[in-house]
Design a protein around this motif. Structure first.
Motif, mmCIF file in Angstrom:
data_model
loop_
_atom_site.group_PDB
_atom_site.id
_atom_site.type_symbol
_atom_site.label_atom_id
_atom_site.label_comp_id
_atom_site.label_asym_id
_atom_site.label_seq_id
_atom_site.Cartn_x
_atom_site.Cartn_y
_atom_site.Cartn_z
ATOM 1 N N PRO A 136 -3.074 8.528 -3.931
ATOM 2 C CA PRO A 136 -2.486 7.352 -4.595
ATOM 3 C C PRO A 136 -0.962 7.462 -4.662
ATOM 4 O O PRO A 136 -0.411 8.525 -4.953
ATOM 5 C CB PRO A 136 -3.112 7.392 -5.991
ATOM 6 N N GLY A 137 -0.304 6.354 -4.345
ATOM 7 C CA GLY A 137 1.148 6.339 -4.324
ATOM 8 C C GLY A 137 1.733 6.505 -2.940
ATOM 9 O O GLY A 137 2.927 6.284 -2.733
ATOM 10 N N PHE A 138 0.876 6.905 -1.977
ATOM 11 C CA PHE A 138 1.366 7.166 -0.624
ATOM 12 C C PHE A 138 0.521 6.494 0.449
ATOM 13 O O PHE A 138 0.784 6.668 1.637
ATOM 14 C CB PHE A 138 1.410 8.677 -0.367
ATOM 15 N N GLY A 139 -0.500 5.742 0.056
ATOM 16 C CA GLY A 139 -1.377 5.100 1.026
ATOM 17 C C GLY A 139 -1.051 3.635 1.229
ATOM 18 O O GLY A 139 -0.008 3.136 0.778
ATOM 19 N N PRO A 140 -1.942 2.909 1.886
ATOM 20 C CA PRO A 140 -1.741 1.468 2.079
ATOM 21 C C PRO A 140 -1.828 0.711 0.755
ATOM 22 O O PRO A 140 -2.414 1.200 -0.216
ATOM 23 C CB PRO A 140 -2.908 1.081 2.998
ATOM 24 N N ASP A 141 -1.256 -0.482 0.733
ATOM 25 C CA ASP A 141 -1.395 -1.341 -0.445
ATOM 26 C C ASP A 141 -2.848 -1.797 -0.583
ATOM 27 O O ASP A 141 -3.554 -1.987 0.409
ATOM 28 C CB ASP A 141 -0.499 -2.579 -0.314
ATOM 29 N N THR A 142 -3.285 -1.967 -1.819
ATOM 30 C CA THR A 142 -4.602 -2.542 -2.095
ATOM 31 C C THR A 142 -4.434 -3.647 -3.125
ATOM 32 O O THR A 142 -3.347 -3.834 -3.694
ATOM 33 C CB THR A 142 -5.589 -1.495 -2.636
ATOM 34 N N SER A 143 -5.525 -4.337 -3.402
ATOM 35 C CA SER A 143 -5.480 -5.392 -4.418
ATOM 36 C C SER A 143 -5.263 -4.809 -5.802
ATOM 37 O O SER A 143 -4.826 -5.501 -6.722
ATOM 38 C CB SER A 143 -6.784 -6.204 -4.390
ATOM 39 N N ALA A 144 -5.555 -3.526 -5.967
ATOM 40 C CA ALA A 144 -5.391 -2.882 -7.270
ATOM 41 C C ALA A 144 -3.932 -2.533 -7.553
ATOM 42 O O ALA A 144 -3.453 -2.712 -8.676
ATOM 43 C CB ALA A 144 -6.248 -1.626 -7.344
ATOM 44 N N ALA A 145 -3.246 -2.031 -6.521
ATOM 45 C CA ALA A 145 -1.855 -1.603 -6.715
ATOM 46 C C ALA A 145 -1.213 -1.308 -5.371
ATOM 47 O O ALA A 145 -1.907 -1.061 -4.371
ATOM 48 C CB ALA A 145 -1.797 -0.358 -7.600
ATOM 49 N N MET A 146 0.106 -1.322 -5.347
ATOM 50 C CA MET A 146 0.833 -0.961 -4.135
ATOM 51 C C MET A 146 0.563 0.504 -3.777
ATOM 52 O O MET A 146 0.478 1.369 -4.640
ATOM 53 C CB MET A 146 2.334 -1.169 -4.325
ATOM 54 N N ARG A 147 0.396 0.755 -2.499
ATOM 55 C CA ARG A 147 0.288 2.104 -1.940
ATOM 56 C C ARG A 147 -0.803 2.948 -2.599
ATOM 57 O O ARG A 147 -0.673 4.169 -2.738
ATOM 58 C CB ARG A 147 1.646 2.817 -2.021
ATOM 59 N N SER A 148 -1.876 2.291 -3.000
ATOM 60 C CA SER A 148 -2.933 3.002 -3.718
ATOM 61 C C SER A 148 -4.153 3.317 -2.857
ATOM 62 O O SER A 148 -5.119 3.915 -3.336
ATOM 63 C CB SER A 148 -3.384 2.180 -4.931
ATOM 64 N N GLY A 149 -4.129 2.927 -1.577
ATOM 65 C CA GLY A 149 -5.303 3.093 -0.729
ATOM 66 C C GLY A 149 -5.589 4.540 -0.371
ATOM 67 O O GLY A 149 -4.696 5.280 0.055
ATOM 68 N N VAL A 150 -6.829 4.953 -0.545
ATOM 69 C CA VAL A 150 -7.236 6.329 -0.239
ATOM 70 C C VAL A 150 -8.503 6.346 0.632
ATOM 71 O O VAL A 150 -9.309 7.272 0.557
ATOM 72 C CB VAL A 150 -7.456 7.151 -1.528
ATOM 73 N N ASP A 151 -8.661 5.343 1.484
ATOM 74 C CA ASP A 151 -9.857 5.265 2.317
ATOM 75 C C ASP A 151 -9.974 6.448 3.275
ATOM 76 O O ASP A 151 -11.077 6.784 3.719
ATOM 77 C CB ASP A 151 -9.866 3.963 3.113
ATOM 78 N N GLY A 152 -8.862 7.072 3.609
ATOM 79 C CA GLY A 152 -8.903 8.188 4.548
ATOM 80 C C GLY A 152 -9.545 9.439 3.992
ATOM 81 O O GLY A 152 -9.982 10.319 4.755
ATOM 82 N N LEU A 153 -9.629 9.542 2.685
ATOM 83 C CA LEU A 153 -10.184 10.746 2.065
ATOM 84 C C LEU A 153 -11.633 10.976 2.477
ATOM 85 O O LEU A 153 -12.091 12.122 2.586
ATOM 86 C CB LEU A 153 -10.071 10.622 0.540
ATOM 87 N N SER A 154 -12.363 9.896 2.722
ATOM 88 C CA SER A 154 -13.780 10.012 3.072
ATOM 89 C C SER A 154 -14.006 10.749 4.390
ATOM 90 O O SER A 154 -15.066 11.348 4.595
ATOM 91 C CB SER A 154 -14.422 8.628 3.153
#
Length: 234
Positions: free
Chosen positions: A202-220
């Motif tokens: 969080p803080g370094f990923g893509p933007d999401t509807s929840a917040a800017m740069r909050s995307g963590v889809d890569g963790l999976s």
């Protein structure tokens, strides 16, 4: 603890990012060197993004002949989970660990965007924590990302369920049939052009509807590999 090796080649750019992603996922990252023949007892491998050997000849072509690739091929044959990201994907096809090839983007330009993908195969060592049909957003950055194969090979990939990811919304590089990533028949080797290691914190990923740069889809991707290693050891 699961140990996942990340191989650094001359021109690798995202090896440290991959190491950090592995650590965040809960495994131990192990730095490996292209000129070595020692995989140091790792449980899985990542071939990272970058411009190995300056992309001379063809992207990934020289790296596919690096000394350590002999051990990578042996490990793949034994079922070790191996992930090729961007330049790493190019290495895997050049080493014939995955079929097809990757060529210059159709628009002849380097592209950088947060890319939507659809998961097509959730039965690989790197996708088990995802679901078929799930849409994820992963950063993409490449100049030679157009996936190609013969029509018969494409039909085989489709028929055998070996397309792992497909571009959604826009095809950024002209890849045939919108293919963003593929797997081998055994499901232990996966290659894709987008960069999951850039979407794990969080803080370094893509933007999401929840917040800017909050995307963590890569963790999976990395949690899937850890689960695969644990399952193999059980």
């Amino acid at each position: 603890m699961t140990r996942i090796g990340v191989i650094t080649f001359p021109g690798s750019l995202d090896d440290r990012d991959a190491q950090r992603a592995i650590q965040i996922a809960g495994a131990e990252p192990v730095a490996l060197w292209h000129g070595s023949h020692d995989l140091e007892g790792v449980d899985a491998l990542v071939l990272p993004g970058g411009f190995s050997y300056g992309d001379y000849l063809r992207a990934g072509a020289i790296a596919a002949l690096a000394p350590i690739m002999s051990e990578v091929k042996d490990a793949a044959a034994k079922g070790m989970p191996i992930l090729g990201i961007c330049n790493g994907f190019q290495m895997l096809v050049e080493a014939h660990l995955l079929p097809g090839g990757l060529i210059r983007n159709a628009h002849q330009q380097f592209i950088r965007r947060d890319q939507r993908l659809r998961v097509e195969n959730a039965d690989t060592a790197w996708t088990s924590d995802l679901s078929v049909g799930q849409e994820i957003v992963i950063p993409l950055k490449n100049a030679d990302g157009g996936y190609i194969a013969s029509e018969s090979e494409l039909d085989r990939l489709e028929g055998e369920g070996l397309v792992a990811f497909r571009y959604v919304g826009v095809n950024p590089n002209g890849s045939l049939r919108d293919i963003a990533g593929i797997a081998n028949e055994r499901g232990n080797v996966v290659g894709l052009m987008p960069h999951p290691e850039h979407a794990v914190e969080p803080g370094f990923g893509p933007d999401t509807s929840a917040a800017m740069r909050s995307g963590v889809d890569g963790l999976s991707f990395f949690s899937s590999a850890i689960a695969a290693v644990v399952a193999q050891a059980a």
